[in-house]
Design an enzyme around this catalytic site. Structure first.
Site, PDB file in Angstrom:
ATOM      1  N   ARG A 164       0.832  -1.223   0.000  1.00 19.91           N
ATOM      2  CA  ARG A 164       0.000   0.000   0.000  1.00 19.91           C
ATOM      3  C   ARG A 164       0.865   1.271   0.000  1.00 19.91           C
ATOM      4  NH1 ARG A 164      -3.077  -3.912  -0.288  1.00 19.91           N
ATOM      5  NH2 ARG A 164      -5.204  -3.977   0.548  1.00 19.91           N
ATOM      6  N   SER A 236     -10.813  -1.433   3.658  1.00 26.10           N
ATOM      7  CA  SER A 236     -10.000  -1.534   4.876  1.00 26.10           C
ATOM      8  C   SER A 236      -9.700  -0.134   5.386  1.00 26.10           C
ATOM      9  CB  SER A 236      -8.670  -2.217   4.589  1.00 26.10           C
ATOM     10  OG  SER A 236      -8.884  -3.480   4.045  1.00 26.10           O
ATOM     11  N   GLU A 332      -5.259   3.306   6.529  1.00 26.06           N
ATOM     12  CA  GLU A 332      -4.966   3.195   5.094  1.00 26.06           C
ATOM     13  C   GLU A 332      -5.694   4.348   4.388  1.00 26.06           C
ATOM     14  OE1 GLU A 332      -5.900  -0.657   3.220  1.00 26.06           O
ATOM     15  OE2 GLU A 332      -6.092   0.386   1.333  1.00 26.06           O
TER      16      GLU A 332
END
Ligand code: EPU
Length: 336
Positions: A164, A236, A332
């Site tokens: 990520r 998420s 995130e």
């Protein structure tokens, strides 16, 4: 090119937060973007580039210009008997691109089916799921520098991809706008089915082929993740924490059932969803912000939540995971 004033961002963030941007501009070509970047409007305002808004949480109205790519082209750059390279516009919806590849029999992105968002953001975020990350299929990223309006090509190695992570989220944050991404897809793909029980699920549904893998992934995601059209969410909310082997070993001794993934000799990754779930958060709600009842890693807007309400819930969760496991969860999702 249309410039909207006091534009609602409701349709541009999957959390469903009703924030207002001073200006909202959509461009449909690289040339149009270059021209826009030289304008007074851009030079004198704060900028925010957004894709599908599936990783954003607006805490306030946005004082500045929101830029959105409407570059929607998909072109074959090169092709041989084994593979095909496609240049895909930053504004193409990610899952439309996956569907297009699967229909054509080109493999590489099928495990990333149904991830929300658009092509440009996929290359910033290095989206990933079910054992595949988009960096595995990216050849090159094309971008325009905001300051100079010049075009720059970033070969995959220059994007500094990690879990990520990319250069576009770090050193070059706010400096470039991605206009297109070049992907390499395989005509005789080797399928990646090692994630948890994926292979078993695929076999239950039929043959191991691109279409079935896509359908199976879609079914798994739909069973776990809330539909943002019903309950606003950004997938998420936290990243899965990567911890030192020493910290992991002592956690494992205390919690032998903890799920984990090997990262390197010195580090291990543990699922944030499990940690949050173990702290008893699944299905809980504070005000209009809630924790999804089928996947604790997903925070949801139960209706009319403000960004601040979501952040308050996120902070309570972070505090309890820190207290119980000594791990600091990192969002995130980007707070704006
Ligand atoms: N788990 C729980 N309780 C929960 C959620 C998860 O115990 O409420 C456990 C599961 O049983 C499993 C483990 O945690 O043992 C991992 O769960 P899952 O397979 O659902 O995946 P994840 O690690 O929670 C990651 C990605 C997802 C991606 C899936 C599948 C991150 C931050 N998230 O989730 O990505 O779809 O793997 O590959 O890496 C996203 O980024 O928005 C996203 C949805």
């Amino acid at each position: 090119m249309e410039i909207l004033r006091s534009a609602s961002l409701l349709a541009y963030n999957t959390f469903g937060i009703d924030a207002i941007a001073d200006y909202f501009v959509e461009y449909s070509s690289v040339e149009e973007l270059q021209e826009l970047l030289q304008s007074e409007l851009i030079k004198s305002n704060r900028l925010l580039a957004i894709g599908g808004g599936s990783n954003l949480l607006f805490l306030n109205d946005f004082k500045g210009v929101v830029l959105h790519s409407a570059i929607h082209s998909i072109n074959i750059v090169s092709e041989n008997t084994d593979s095909v390279c496609l240049e895909v516009g930053a504004g193409v919806v990610w899952d439309d691109f996956v569907a297009y590849c699967v229909e054509n029999g080109w493999g590489g992105v099928e495990n990333l089916s149904l991830i929300p968002g658009e092509i440009g953001a996929s290359a910033v975020q290095n989206i990933g799921a079910y054992g595949v990350e988009v960096q595995d299929v990216i050849v090159e990223v094309n971008a325009v520098e905001i300051e100079s309006s010049t075009i720059r090509k970033f070969p995959n190695v220059d994007c500094k991809y990690g879990y990520r992570e990319s250069i576009f989220k770090n050193e070059l944050k706010g400096k470039y706008l991605i206009t297109s991404v070049i992907f390499k897809l395989e005509k005789h793909p080797v399928f990646k089915l090692n994630y948890q029980h994926l292979e078993e699920e695929v076999l239950k549904n039929g043959l191991v082929d691109l279409k079935n893998i896509r359908q199976t992934i879609i079914a798994i995601r739909e069973s776990k993740l809330p539909n943002p059209k019903v309950f606003g969410n950004a997938g998420s909310f936290f990243m899965n924490p990567v911890i030192s082997r020493k910290q992991f070993d002592s956690l494992l001794a205390q919690y032998p059932q903890i799920p984990h993934y090997f990262v390197s000799e010195t580090e291990e990754k543990v699922p944030a969803g499990w940690l949050i779930d173990q702290c008893g958060w699944k299905g809980k709600q504070i005000g209009n912000a809630g924790v999804h009842d089928k996947q604790a890693l997903v925070l949801v807007n139960k209706g009319g939540a403000t960004g601040a309400e979501i952040v308050f819930l996120a902070e309570q969760i972070q505090a309890s995971v820190k207290e119980k496991y000594g791990i600091e969860l990192q969002p995130e999702v980007n707070y704006i």
